[in-house]
Design a protein around this motif. Structure first.
Motif, PDB file in Angstrom:
ATOM      1  N   HIS A 104       0.835  -1.214   0.000  1.00  0.00           N
ATOM      2  CA  HIS A 104       0.000   0.000   0.000  1.00  0.00           C
ATOM      3  C   HIS A 104       0.867   1.261   0.000  1.00  0.00           C
ATOM      4  O   HIS A 104       0.685   2.176   0.819  1.00  0.00           O
TER       5      HIS A 104
ATOM      6  N   SER B  54       0.157   5.299   0.923  1.00  0.00           N
ATOM      7  CA  SER B  54      -1.149   5.353   1.580  1.00  0.00           C
ATOM      8  C   SER B  54      -1.344   6.735   2.187  1.00  0.00           C
ATOM      9  O   SER B  54      -0.436   7.280   2.812  1.00  0.00           O
TER      10      SER B  54
ATOM     11  N   MET C 173      -2.937   7.831   4.725  1.00  0.00           N
ATOM     12  CA  MET C 173      -2.996   7.917   6.190  1.00  0.00           C
ATOM     13  C   MET C 173      -4.018   8.975   6.615  1.00  0.00           C
ATOM     14  O   MET C 173      -3.701   9.948   7.300  1.00  0.00           O
TER      15      MET C 173
ATOM     16  N   ARG D 125       3.446   9.334   7.044  1.00  0.00           N
ATOM     17  CA  ARG D 125       3.159   9.243   5.612  1.00  0.00           C
ATOM     18  C   ARG D 125       4.325   8.644   4.825  1.00  0.00           C
ATOM     19  O   ARG D 125       4.126   8.107   3.736  1.00  0.00           O
TER      20      ARG D 125
ATOM     21  N   THR E  19       5.281   3.814   4.725  1.00  0.00           N
ATOM     22  CA  THR E  19       5.161   2.707   3.771  1.00  0.00           C
ATOM     23  C   THR E  19       6.416   2.584   2.919  1.00  0.00           C
ATOM     24  O   THR E  19       6.829   1.474   2.555  1.00  0.00           O
TER      25      THR E  19
ATOM     26  N   ASP F 165      -1.526   1.803  -3.028  1.00  0.00           N
ATOM     27  CA  ASP F 165      -2.754   1.966  -2.256  1.00  0.00           C
ATOM     28  C   ASP F 165      -3.960   2.248  -3.130  1.00  0.00           C
ATOM     29  O   ASP F 165      -5.086   1.980  -2.738  1.00  0.00           O
TER      30      ASP F 165
ATOM     31  N   HIS G 225      -4.564  -8.241   6.180  1.00  0.00           N
ATOM     32  CA  HIS G 225      -3.497  -7.422   6.745  1.00  0.00           C
ATOM     33  C   HIS G 225      -3.023  -7.902   8.113  1.00  0.00           C
ATOM     34  O   HIS G 225      -2.234  -7.220   8.763  1.00  0.00           O
TER      35      HIS G 225
ATOM     36  N   ASN H 131       0.434  -6.916   6.231  1.00  0.00           N
ATOM     37  CA  ASN H 131       1.010  -5.819   5.446  1.00  0.00           C
ATOM     38  C   ASN H 131       2.350  -5.379   6.029  1.00  0.00           C
ATOM     39  O   ASN H 131       2.715  -5.733   7.149  1.00  0.00           O
TER      40      ASN H 131
ATOM     41  N   GLN I   4       3.295  -2.310   6.671  1.00  0.00           N
ATOM     42  CA  GLN I   4       3.204  -1.151   7.552  1.00  0.00           C
ATOM     43  C   GLN I   4       1.737  -0.913   7.902  1.00  0.00           C
ATOM     44  O   GLN I   4       0.908  -0.775   7.021  1.00  0.00           O
TER      45      GLN I   4
ATOM     46  N   ARG J  97      -1.633   0.954   8.818  1.00  0.00           N
ATOM     47  CA  ARG J  97      -2.078   2.243   8.280  1.00  0.00           C
ATOM     48  C   ARG J  97      -3.225   2.869   9.076  1.00  0.00           C
ATOM     49  O   ARG J  97      -3.602   4.007   8.813  1.00  0.00           O
ATOM     50  N   ASN J  98      -3.793   2.162  10.033  1.00  0.00           N
ATOM     51  CA  ASN J  98      -4.872   2.692  10.857  1.00  0.00           C
ATOM     52  C   ASN J  98      -4.958   1.897  12.149  1.00  0.00           C
ATOM     53  O   ASN J  98      -4.243   0.904  12.325  1.00  0.00           O
TER      54      ASN J  98
ATOM     55  N   SER K 180       7.927  -2.395   9.770  1.00  0.00           N
ATOM     56  CA  SER K 180       7.165  -1.182  10.052  1.00  0.00           C
ATOM     57  C   SER K 180       8.005  -0.162  10.813  1.00  0.00           C
ATOM     58  O   SER K 180       8.838  -0.517  11.651  1.00  0.00           O
TER      59      SER K 180
END
Length: 405
Positions: A13, A16, A18, A33, A36, A63, A200, A216, A218, A220-221, A248
């Motif tokens: 992704h 992404s 973010m 940001r 990734t 992404d 993920h 994944n 990294q 992302r949320n 990550s």
């Protein structure tokens, strides 16, 4: 002895957006940001350090279907590093970076091999003379709902057969049910390894043969908690070695702190500080959702600053920390004096309010303008039932808090 060594990663992704983090300080937001791309660089470094035979990327490199020039350029630079070490990369595209998107193309180095929209086989010969057959396909469009697994078939003789598949196992509800399959389906193919993507969360579905979601690279949320990364796999005639490699740079975490023993603002503040220090990881940034339960403070002034200043104090010195722990969400359990039973005894208005909340079934209607927005349509997914309940709960807490003031 015949043997191969490779990295298996998925769901990069790259670039992404973010979303929802614009409130962060500029330096932390920039790092988030960039995360990734940092994860991609760590993947490349791991491939070179371990001198692997090849790398597998099992879908969703980018992404979005537009594949920003920045993301393509960063990816190309890392692939050139692998090319210089004579390490090939085998890539399938997933539902996020499907082949029907519209983008400005940047050519990739010749060591990068992309799979087309139909299941196909690519042949790789190691420096030791072993032959590997890799099977996979790229999404031609965002929604692939048919059983592509039926098109995977062993071809000719090879020392190792590896399937690459971006899809959903068992019809789980947390992810869209793209290219569905079962573990039984994969076992019947008699491949030596299945490199999966799309989910993920790291998961090993089978040991023999290995069927693996690496998760994944990294998070992302806040739903993608914990350290992320890829697997270094070594296959030979006798055994399989699996090493998880962390990539990550920023980690999402969520913890709940029981504040039942705390009788003052200072004691609650210290509990939170201890939690933050426990979560601090050398060299990594952490974005934290902190839930405080069983909060009991009788002093009005202390209760007021708990609501208004605790978060500010917790993040006060984190801006300058490389291993920052930044509280992005601070949730206080309903104050005991604000529970439904007490409020409904105070006024009929609250009884009607709670009845309206309980009858409200579709929060997506209220936030429809977000989904109708150009960016919203691009990045937002439908809310799950759990997310709808969570959204309603937060709205209720906010409304009661405002009314009770």
């Amino acid at each position: 002895m015949k043997q191969i060594s490779f990295l298996h990663a998925a769901d990069l992704h790259l670039d992404s957006p973010m979303v929802g983090l614009k409130h962060l300080p500029a330096n932390i937001l920039s790092r988030v940001r960039e995360s990734t791309f940092t994860a991609l660089r760590r993947l490349t470094a791991a491939a070179i350090e371990n001198n692997v035979d090849f790398v597998i990327l099992a879908g969703d490199l980018y992404d979005g279907e537009d594949r920003s020039i920045r993301a393509q350029s960063r990816f190309r630079n890392e692939m050139q590093k692998l090319s210089q070490k004579d390490i090939p990369v085998y890539v399938i595209h997933g539902n996020h970076d499907h082949l029907s998107g519209s983008w400005v193309h940047l050519d990739m180095p010749s060591n990068v091999h992309f799979f087309g929209s139909d299941v196909e086989m690519k042949v790789f010969h190691t420096k030791r003379g072993d032959t590997v057959h890799l099977y996979g396909f790229s999404y031609i469009q965002r929604h692939i709902l048919d059983r592509r697994i039926d098109h995977y078939q062993k071809q000719d003789s090879a020392d190792f057969h590896i399937g690459i598949l971006h899809g959903n196992e068992g019809g789980g509800t947390d992810h869209d049910n793209y290219a569905p399959f079962s573990i039984k389906d994969l076992l019947e193919k008699e491949f030596d390894y299945w490199a999966l993507g799309h989910i993920h969360k790291r998961a090993i579905l089978s040991e023999t043969p290995p069927i693996i979601y690496p998760g994944n690279l990294q998070g992302r949320n806040r739903k993608e908690t914990g350290v992320k990364g890829c697997y270094h796999i070594t296959l030979n005639d006798l055994e399989v070695k699996k090493e998880f490699i962390e990539t990550s740079d920023v980690v999402w975490e969520e913890v709940t702190v029981d504040a039942a023993s705390a009788q003052s603002f200072q004691e609650i503040f210290q509990l939170c500080q201890l939690t933050i220090e426990r979560l601090r990881k050398a060299g990594l940034g952490t974005l934290l959702t902190l839930n405080l339960k069983n909060v009991h403070i009788n002093d009005f002034q202390e209760k007021k600053i708990l609501d208004t200043e605790l978060l500010e104090l917790l993040i006060d010195y984190e801006n300058d920390e490389e291993a920052f722990v930044w509280v992005v969400n601070l949730n206080l359990e309903d104050h005991q004096q604000l529970n439904r039973k007490k409020l409904t005894n105070e006024a009929d208005f609250y009884t009607e309010l709670f009845a309206t909340i309980d009858d409200y079934q579709n929060p997506e209607t209220a936030i429809a303008p977000l989904y109708q927005h150009q960016l919203g349509r691009k990045y937002l997914t439908s809310l799950t039932e759990e997310e709808q309940k969570e959204l309603l709960g937060k709205a209720e807490k906010l409304l009661i808090g405002l009314l009770y003031q």
